[in-house]
Design a protein around this motif. Structure first.
Motif, short mmCIF file in Angstrom:
data_model
loop_
_atom_site.label_atom_id
_atom_site.label_comp_id
_atom_site.label_asym_id
_atom_site.label_seq_id
_atom_site.Cartn_x
_atom_site.Cartn_y
_atom_site.Cartn_z
N GLY A 1 2.68 -10.13 -0.82
CA GLY A 1 1.65 -10.16 0.62
C GLY A 1 2.14 -11.18 1.35
O GLY A 1 0.96 -11.34 2.12
N THR A 2 3.07 -11.85 1.36
CA THR A 2 3.46 -13.02 2.10
C THR A 2 3.99 -12.35 3.49
O THR A 2 4.10 -11.22 3.65
CB THR A 2 4.71 -13.82 1.64
OG1 THR A 2 5.62 -13.18 1.79
CG2 THR A 2 4.36 -14.33 0.38
N LEU A 3 3.87 -13.24 4.32
CA LEU A 3 4.20 -12.72 5.95
C LEU A 3 5.57 -12.49 5.81
O LEU A 3 5.71 -11.37 6.46
CB LEU A 3 3.93 -14.19 6.99
CG LEU A 3 4.39 -13.89 8.35
CD1 LEU A 3 3.31 -12.73 8.86
CD2 LEU A 3 4.16 -14.95 9.13
N ASP A 4 6.44 -12.97 5.27
CA ASP A 4 7.71 -12.52 5.21
C ASP A 4 7.81 -11.04 4.41
O ASP A 4 8.66 -10.23 4.71
CB ASP A 4 8.83 -13.47 4.50
CG ASP A 4 8.90 -14.60 5.44
OD1 ASP A 4 8.92 -14.65 6.66
OD2 ASP A 4 9.27 -15.72 4.63
N GLY A 5 7.09 -10.87 3.47
CA GLY A 5 7.15 -9.66 2.55
C GLY A 5 6.63 -8.46 3.44
O GLY A 5 7.05 -7.42 3.44
N VAL A 6 5.53 -8.61 4.05
CA VAL A 6 5.13 -7.78 5.02
C VAL A 6 5.85 -7.53 6.30
O VAL A 6 6.27 -6.12 6.53
CB VAL A 6 3.56 -8.32 5.78
CG1 VAL A 6 3.18 -7.51 6.84
CG2 VAL A 6 2.62 -8.47 4.61
N SER B 1 8.41 2.11 -9.01
CA SER B 1 6.92 1.96 -8.56
C SER B 1 6.53 0.49 -8.05
O SER B 1 5.77 0.63 -7.08
CB SER B 1 6.05 2.10 -9.75
OG SER B 1 6.17 3.49 -10.41
N ILE B 2 7.23 -0.44 -8.46
CA ILE B 2 6.91 -1.81 -7.89
C ILE B 2 7.65 -1.74 -6.54
O ILE B 2 6.80 -2.12 -5.67
CB ILE B 2 7.57 -2.91 -8.73
CG1 ILE B 2 7.00 -3.05 -10.01
CG2 ILE B 2 7.61 -4.20 -8.15
CD1 ILE B 2 7.54 -3.71 -11.14
N ASN B 3 8.76 -1.22 -6.36
CA ASN B 3 9.14 -1.02 -4.86
C ASN B 3 8.30 -0.23 -3.76
O ASN B 3 7.98 -0.72 -2.84
CB ASN B 3 10.43 -0.29 -5.05
CG ASN B 3 11.35 -0.36 -3.59
OD1 ASN B 3 11.43 -1.29 -2.77
ND2 ASN B 3 11.57 0.94 -3.14
N HIS B 4 8.08 0.77 -4.46
CA HIS B 4 7.08 1.74 -3.72
C HIS B 4 5.66 1.03 -3.43
O HIS B 4 5.12 0.98 -2.15
CB HIS B 4 6.51 2.75 -4.22
CG HIS B 4 7.67 4.06 -4.14
ND1 HIS B 4 7.90 4.42 -2.87
CD2 HIS B 4 8.67 4.60 -4.96
CE1 HIS B 4 8.90 5.38 -3.20
NE2 HIS B 4 9.45 5.38 -4.43
N LEU B 5 5.31 0.21 -4.22
CA LEU B 5 3.90 -0.55 -4.20
C LEU B 5 4.17 -1.53 -3.25
O LEU B 5 3.03 -1.86 -2.45
CB LEU B 5 3.49 -1.05 -5.39
CG LEU B 5 2.69 0.01 -6.75
CD1 LEU B 5 2.92 -0.55 -7.92
CD2 LEU B 5 1.53 0.51 -6.16
N ASN B 6 5.25 -2.58 -3.14
CA ASN B 6 5.23 -3.34 -2.26
C ASN B 6 5.40 -2.89 -0.85
O ASN B 6 4.94 -3.65 0.24
CB ASN B 6 6.51 -4.29 -2.80
CG ASN B 6 6.09 -5.47 -3.53
OD1 ASN B 6 4.95 -6.03 -3.27
ND2 ASN B 6 6.69 -5.62 -4.71
N ILE B 7 6.00 -1.69 -0.61
CA ILE B 7 6.00 -1.09 0.66
C ILE B 7 4.56 -0.54 1.08
O ILE B 7 4.20 -1.03 2.17
CB ILE B 7 7.10 0.18 0.64
CG1 ILE B 7 8.44 -0.42 0.52
CG2 ILE B 7 6.78 0.77 1.88
CD1 ILE B 7 9.38 0.84 0.09
N ALA B 8 3.90 -0.17 0.23
CA ALA B 8 2.48 0.19 0.60
C ALA B 8 1.66 -1.20 0.72
O ALA B 8 0.86 -0.87 1.57
CB ALA B 8 1.84 1.06 -0.73
N LEU B 9 2.08 -2.23 -0.12
CA LEU B 9 1.16 -3.54 0.15
C LEU B 9 1.57 -3.77 1.43
O LEU B 9 0.54 -4.16 2.28
CB LEU B 9 1.42 -4.28 -0.87
CG LEU B 9 1.02 -5.55 -0.92
CD1 LEU B 9 -0.70 -5.53 -0.80
CD2 LEU B 9 1.38 -6.92 -2.01
N ALA B 10 2.73 -3.88 2.01
CA ALA B 10 3.04 -4.43 3.08
C ALA B 10 2.41 -3.82 4.30
O ALA B 10 1.73 -4.37 5.40
CB ALA B 10 4.70 -4.65 3.27
N LYS C 1 6.21 -0.68 7.12
CA LYS C 1 6.72 0.39 7.85
C LYS C 1 6.07 0.96 8.91
O LYS C 1 6.21 1.92 9.62
CB LYS C 1 6.79 1.63 6.78
CG LYS C 1 7.50 1.44 5.49
CD LYS C 1 8.99 1.02 6.01
CE LYS C 1 9.83 0.69 4.64
NZ LYS C 1 11.24 0.05 4.88
N LEU C 2 5.07 0.26 9.34
CA LEU C 2 4.16 0.74 10.52
C LEU C 2 4.61 -0.19 11.83
O LEU C 2 4.95 -1.28 11.85
CB LEU C 2 2.63 0.21 10.42
CG LEU C 2 2.06 1.17 9.02
CD1 LEU C 2 0.42 0.56 9.04
CD2 LEU C 2 2.21 2.50 9.10
#
Length: 162
Positions: free
Chosen positions: A81-86, A17-26, A91-92
């Motif tokens: 939510g950092t620039l590197d994380g995004v 879930s954390i992985n999916h949430l970070n993808i969704a967050l970015a 995925k967009l």
């Protein structure tokens, strides 16, 4: 993982879930930036209405971003939510810098919103199968909201026909 507030989930479910949430967050941050890019640069006969609508859509997207990030932390993860994380997790597609006409912005935003809704829809199925119904519900609400906003934006296309 840091402290978790969901001891009823398995570590596997929480990590997925954390992985999916970070993808969704970015990806949601990418979408937020695309909305503002259009808001600032849009031109065309429907300028003021679309300009104002994009402010409202941006505000709703901000709520989604915050909810996604907070759920990640509740599960014991770090919301990236950092620039590197995004850059790493988003995925967009990059938003075109040279877009000006309202129809171009509408097409670009609508396609990204539909793609984003698809990303979170797939995530909701996967985390639900792992037993994290709360995160699946979050993804359902986000998908529903973004799909509705895609409709609001898409309805402004000037070549719409009967």
């Amino acid at each position: 993982m840091t402290e978790t507030f969901t001891n009823y989930l398995t570590d596997n479910a929480r990590e997925a879930s954390i992985n999916h949430l970070n993808i969704a967050l970015a990806s949601s941050i990418q979408l937020q930036l695309a909305i503002k890019q259009a808001h600032w640069n849009i031109k065309g006969p429907g300028f003021i209405g679309i300009h104002q609508l994009l402010d409202e859509v941006y505000d709703r997207m901000s709520e989604h971003v915050d909810t996604i990030a907070e759920r990640c932390v509740i599960l014991g993860g770090t919301a990236d939510g950092t620039l590197d994380g995004v850059k790493k997790n988003g995925k967009l597609d990059a938003y075109p810098r040279d877009a000006v006409h309202q129809d171009t912005h509408i097409d670009e935003l609508k396609s990204r919103m539909v793609a984003f809704a698809g990303i979170v829809h797939e995530s909701l199925k996967e985390v639900g199968e792992l037993g994290d119904e709360e995160t699946a519900d979050l993804f359902t609400a986000v998908s529903r909201g973004v799909s509705k906003d895609a409709w609001f934006i898409g309805a402004h296309h000037t070549s719409a026909t009967k």
